[in-house]
Design an enzyme around this catalytic site. Sequence first.
Site, short mmCIF file in Angstrom:
data_model
loop_
_atom_site.label_atom_id
_atom_site.label_comp_id
_atom_site.label_asym_id
_atom_site.label_seq_id
_atom_site.Cartn_x
_atom_site.Cartn_y
_atom_site.Cartn_z
N SER A 100 40.11 29.98 -3.63
CA SER A 100 39.94 30.38 -2.27
C SER A 100 40.53 31.74 -1.80
CB SER A 100 40.75 29.19 -1.67
OG SER A 100 40.58 29.50 -0.05
N ASP A 238 37.53 34.73 3.52
CA ASP A 238 38.34 34.66 2.14
C ASP A 238 37.43 34.56 0.87
OD1 ASP A 238 37.62 32.19 2.70
OD2 ASP A 238 39.52 31.12 1.97
N ASP A 240 36.23 32.35 -1.13
CA ASP A 240 35.09 31.32 -1.26
C ASP A 240 34.43 31.09 0.05
OD1 ASP A 240 37.27 29.90 0.13
OD2 ASP A 240 36.68 28.04 -1.07
N ASP A 242 35.21 29.80 3.05
CA ASP A 242 35.81 28.44 4.00
C ASP A 242 36.39 28.88 5.19
OD1 ASP A 242 38.08 28.79 2.55
OD2 ASP A 242 38.15 26.65 1.83
#
Length: 446
Positions: A100, A238, A240, A242
């Site tokens: 992340s 960010d 990833d 999400d």
Amino acid sequence: MAVTKLFGTDGVRGRANELLAPELAIDLARAASAALVPAGGRVIIGIDTRVSGPMLEAALAAGFASTGADVLLAGVIPTPAISFLIKDERADLGAVVSASHNPPGDNGIKFFDRTGMKLSPEQEEEIERRMAEARRPAGPVGRIAPLDAAATRYAAFLAGTIDVEAVDLSGVTLVVDCAYGATGAIAPRVLQHLNARVIALHAEPDGSRINQGCGSTHLEPVREAVARHRADLGIAFDGDGDRVLLIAPNGELLDGDRMIGIAALHMHRRGSLDPRLVVTTVVGNLGLEQTLARQGIRTVRTPVGDRYVARSMVEHRAQIGGEPSGHIILSDHSPTGDGILTAVKMLEIAHASGTDLMRLASEIRLYPQVHRVVPSEAADAVLSAPTVRDAISAVRARLDGRGRIIVRASGTQPVIRVTAEADDEGLCRTACDKIEAAIRRVSLPG
């Protein structure tokens, strides 16, 4: 909530090739398959751009295939895309290799169940229990193959979430910071589909620089680009994808609390918020709760972590939930946080309202908050120290009636997070100073 040895608030996370070694990935895959995948079932794996991603992807795929599960490889793709693809493919489990917002040297593994939701603590405990059994699989071997058009299908899903006809952003300039991560090949394309002029930053898939000085954890580049290009909005993801944060033309931040408020008020006024509540975490701003309460909208709070938000939303049938960090869940469209989806829906709301997001955000009067991140390799032990407990108690007594203090061990990094919220920013800073000093005296003696 039950505490496990490997899993934190967002899967298993740590230094790649140290804690997150191929051997661990194989064991996690075998245990997860035994716990959650029926015989002959299917698993989808996605990764972000980190250098260690393909190594861990290969280990996970081998672990799943060794149990007889078929594996579909989605490649580099945002984490929430796996939630969508599980349902689209009717798969039994999804796995994402990503840390992340963490630095490039870290990596992580998180799982999604067949409904597209992150696993519960109980499911994670079951995986760890099965890992401890150390049983080697025997029997048929599953197939490993690429998942065709995974990114294209996810992009089409995002474009299809628009409820208002003829959303045309012609003349709108958007600065989009993809943090050298998984959104780079998708987010600009989806936003261009709405006819916006898109200026992409850090969109190259460079895992050696993921989240480094860019994206939602470092807003200076997107803020500067918004000013330089006189853009209408900055959008920062960010690594990833999400979570997302927004930057207004004047440089002001629109965080997760404000986005939750904008969405909730918009749906409430159109009669589509049913039930009239939102879900946020214990660190959600009190100003959001008070603003929504004046409109008859209740706020439900959970522990920090978007999976707790997601499960509370299911329990309360909520349509909107999230965290200040920009994890926003819009359950009418997805059961998990999705940065691109959130950005698209914010733009749609502004278009439907005939105004800009800053004007909508101005309705949500947030309390000042000050945040501190204090490194600590033994956060739980430090927080149990009498001097730290006494300092927290003294600060809470001082803030009584004017604000609150939240001190917690991070579930994803070796740090202690301190948040002070009050009607005066100076009071917040003083509160954080006292707590941080107490923590450092314990964790960094001498």
